[in-house]
Design an enzyme around this catalytic site. Structure first.
Site, PDB file in Angstrom:
ATOM      1  N   HIS A   1       0.215  -2.175  11.373  1.00 60.65           N
ATOM      2  CA  HIS A   1       1.354  -1.500  12.002  1.00 60.65           C
ATOM      3  C   HIS A   1       0.906  -0.815  13.294  1.00 60.65           C
ATOM      4  CE1 HIS A   1      -0.294   2.352  10.836  1.00 60.65           C
ATOM      5  NE2 HIS A   1      -0.517   1.848   9.638  1.00 60.65           N
TER       6      HIS A   1
ATOM      7  N   ASP B   1      -4.334  -0.859   7.879  1.00 56.34           N
ATOM      8  CA  ASP B   1      -5.774  -1.005   8.146  1.00 56.34           C
ATOM      9  C   ASP B   1      -6.523  -1.385   6.876  1.00 56.34           C
ATOM     10  OD1 ASP B   1      -5.452   1.445   6.899  1.00 56.34           O
ATOM     11  OD2 ASP B   1      -6.998   2.447   8.066  1.00 56.34           O
TER      12      ASP B   1
END
Ligand SMILES: *[C@@H]1O[C@H](CO)[C@@H](O)[C@H](O)[C@H]1NC(C)=O
Ligand SMILES: *[C@@H]1O[C@H](CO)[C@@H](O)[C@H](O)[C@H]1NC(C)=O
Ligand SMILES: *[C@@H]1O[C@H](CO)[C@@H](O)[C@H](O)[C@H]1NC(C)=O
Length: 522
Positions: free
Chosen positions: A109, A405
């Site tokens: 994102h 992540d």
């Protein structure tokens, strides 16, 4: 305080210049710890404090010699990924006459509001509504906003239909995607649109089956995915789109059960904890920050100040200052303190590679996603051979997984790309499937469809892997030893398939996922 601010500005300017010059060599940064229930349910707090993030990684040390000090602050700017720099995009490049069969993308994102706040300080003041008048904007922004307003026409897996399709709080909520984050992904999508423009990947009247989009249930991933898609296919037809939900940040669909994976993760977190507490400079720095603010050191550390400081840095907001108070000396948090924490994260990254536990975790964590990726490629390749899709409506030629992540980092590790930078905001991993032109050469052993010798042999299929626009195919474990200057300038798909289905498990002394996940410890 004034002095701190000037110094900050100086670093901002210097950092941006350094980025412009060293675009290949920058080491990005990482950071985000793991908050159970926030970014990653796999991570658990260790011994009373949150686990510090995985650290960042080094881009191939092309321009940088090992003796150079990593420079934590300029890396941090790379991590921010401010959307006003020009970017490399080697997607869509191939030898002449090769045909692009499919593209699968995993993104992290975009820029988000912190997941943590530093006690006793003012939270950074950031507006999460979208406006073309804000600093980082994009020509597609207005169209994107109005297109999202029609999202009710799309199909949504049930938990997603209630997730907001746009960030829209005048004071950002925890973890909310910012306008910068939206713009980063509009740009990513648009970069790929340009890169694939001449490859006819998707016909203008693409069928619903040909596009796959999946996301976790967080608004920042959903919105990032939609921004990316809008950049790639502006004004796409909502009625053809189904947005799928992945409940796990590992995108493991129905194959998430793997007891051994969690064991490796626990061990990895203990390693991380031991390294952190052994770092006296880091401990001193936390103590000093805690004294400034008037907090117990433990509480400050648990508040994971780097997450919030990064947001200040990425948005050009000076680090927080507090007046003297009950127990606190008052003053500002400093860039020097920031750099010490970041540096420790860089050291952690090196230690993590050395020890290898994370790699073992990563292989098990990402197998289900890689297995799906491999199967999709195989289906598309087969359909290109027979001229008909195995499934009605066509094969998926474009897939997008909008992730975190804690998804992208293990993906890189599982592919043997551990030396790449930790996934920055809006990082992208792209898998391309290519087919060489049919050749009239005499059949080679092992080649199919060679009936009658004279007949053109069907082309062969190849994979390319790109990270943030850079071709990293020949750095992956499965193609590192391929001779690309020989007869095959690209990496054969078969290398990837046998890696994912068997060879990958050699790091855990196994030959399959089942075996590796359920073996008794011995
Ligand atoms: C990008 O924006 C930042 C502020 O957000 C600014 O400091 C920097 O100079 C800009 N870089 C370019 C290349 O325009
Ligand atoms: C954002 O929120 C405001 C106030 O709640 C509302 O009026 C506006 O329509 C929303 N905008 C979008 C694009 O959703
Ligand atoms: C891997 O993919 C194949 C083919 O799609 C599927 O049959 C198999 O169940 C998958 N294995 C796992 C463990 O996900």
């Amino acid at each position: 305080m004034m002095q701190a601010r000037n110094r900050f500005l100086l670093l901002v300017v210097g950092g941006a210049a350094a980025l412009a010059i060293l675009s290949l060599s920058i080491q990005f940064f990482n950071l985000m710890p793991s908050v159970p229930g926030l970014d990653d349910r796999q991570y658990q707090p260790v011994e009373g404090g949150p686990v510090m993030g995985k650290s960042r990684k080094r881009v191939f040390p092309v321009l940088r010699s090992h003796t150079e000090e990593p420079e934590p602050v300029s890396e941090a700017y790379g991590y921010c990924n401010m959307p006003n720099r020009s970017e490399q995009a080697w997607e869509g490049h191939s030898p002449a006459d090769y045909r692009l069969l499919s593209v699968q993308v995993m993104i992290r994102h975009g820029d988000r509001y912190p997941l943590y706040s530093i006690p006793k300080t003012k939270r950074p003041n950031i507006d999460c509504t979208l406006s073309v008048n804000r600093q980082h904007s994009h020509p597609l922004l207005t169209g994107f906003i109005s297109h999202m307003g029609r999202g009710g026409r799309g199909h949504w897996d049930s938990p997603l239909s209630s997730v907001p399709r746009l960030p829209n709080h005048s004071s950002c909520e925890i973890g909310e995607l910012t306008q910068t984050g939206v713009v980063q992904h509009l740009r990513n999508g648009q970069l790929l649109r340009e890169a694939y423009r001449h490859h006819n990947l998707l016909p203008p009247d693409w069928a619903p089956r040909q596009v796959w989009i999946e996301t976790t249930g967080k608004s920042r991933t959903l919105q990032s995915g939609l921004a990316f898609l809008y950049g790639l296919l502006p004004d796409f037809d909502w009625t053809k789109l189904t947005v799928r939900h992945q409940w796990s940040t590992l995108f493991c669909s129905g194959a998430c059960d793997c007891p051994a994976r969690n064991k490796y993760l626990d061990e990895e977190q203990r390693r991380q904890y031991r390294l952190r507490v052994a770092n006296n400079e880091l401990e001193r720095t936390y103590a000093e920050m805690a004294r400034t603010l008037g907090l117990p050191t433990r509480q400050l550390r648990a508040a994971n100040p780097i997450d919030s400081l990064l947001c200040h840095l990425c948005h050009g907001i000076p680090f927080p200052c507090v007046p003297p108070s009950d127990g606190g000396t008052g003053g500002c948090l400093t860039m020097t303190q920031f750099a010490v924490i970041r540096k420790q994260q860089l050291d952690d990254e090196v230690d993590r590679r050395r020890v290898g536990l994370y790699r073992k975790y990563a292989v098990l964590a990402m197998y289900p996603y890689l297995n799906r990726t491999a199967s999709k490629m195989e289906r598309v390749a087969r359909a290109s051979e027979t001229g008909r899709p195995a499934r009605p409506g066509g094969e998926e030629v474009f897939s997008l997984s909008s992730a975190h992540d804690v998804t992208v980092a293990p993906l890189l590790s599982a592919l043997g790309l551990e030396r790449l930078s930790f996934p920055r905001f809006a990082a992208r991993v792209v898998f391309e499937l290519w087919k060489s032109p049919p050749s009239a050469q005499p059949k080679r052993k092992g080649s199919k469809g060679g009936k009658g010798g004279e007949k053109a042999r069907d082309g062969e299929v190849f994979i390319r892997v790109l990270y943030n626009g850079e071709d990293v195919t020949f750095h992956t474990t499965f193609c590192r030893s391929h001779n690309r200057h020989g007869s095959q300038p690209l990496c054969p798909l078969g290398n990837f398939l046998s890696y994912v289905r068997r060879d990958m498990f050699s790091v855990v002394d196994a030959t399959s996922y089942q075996e590796a996940c359920y073996r008794r410890p011995g």
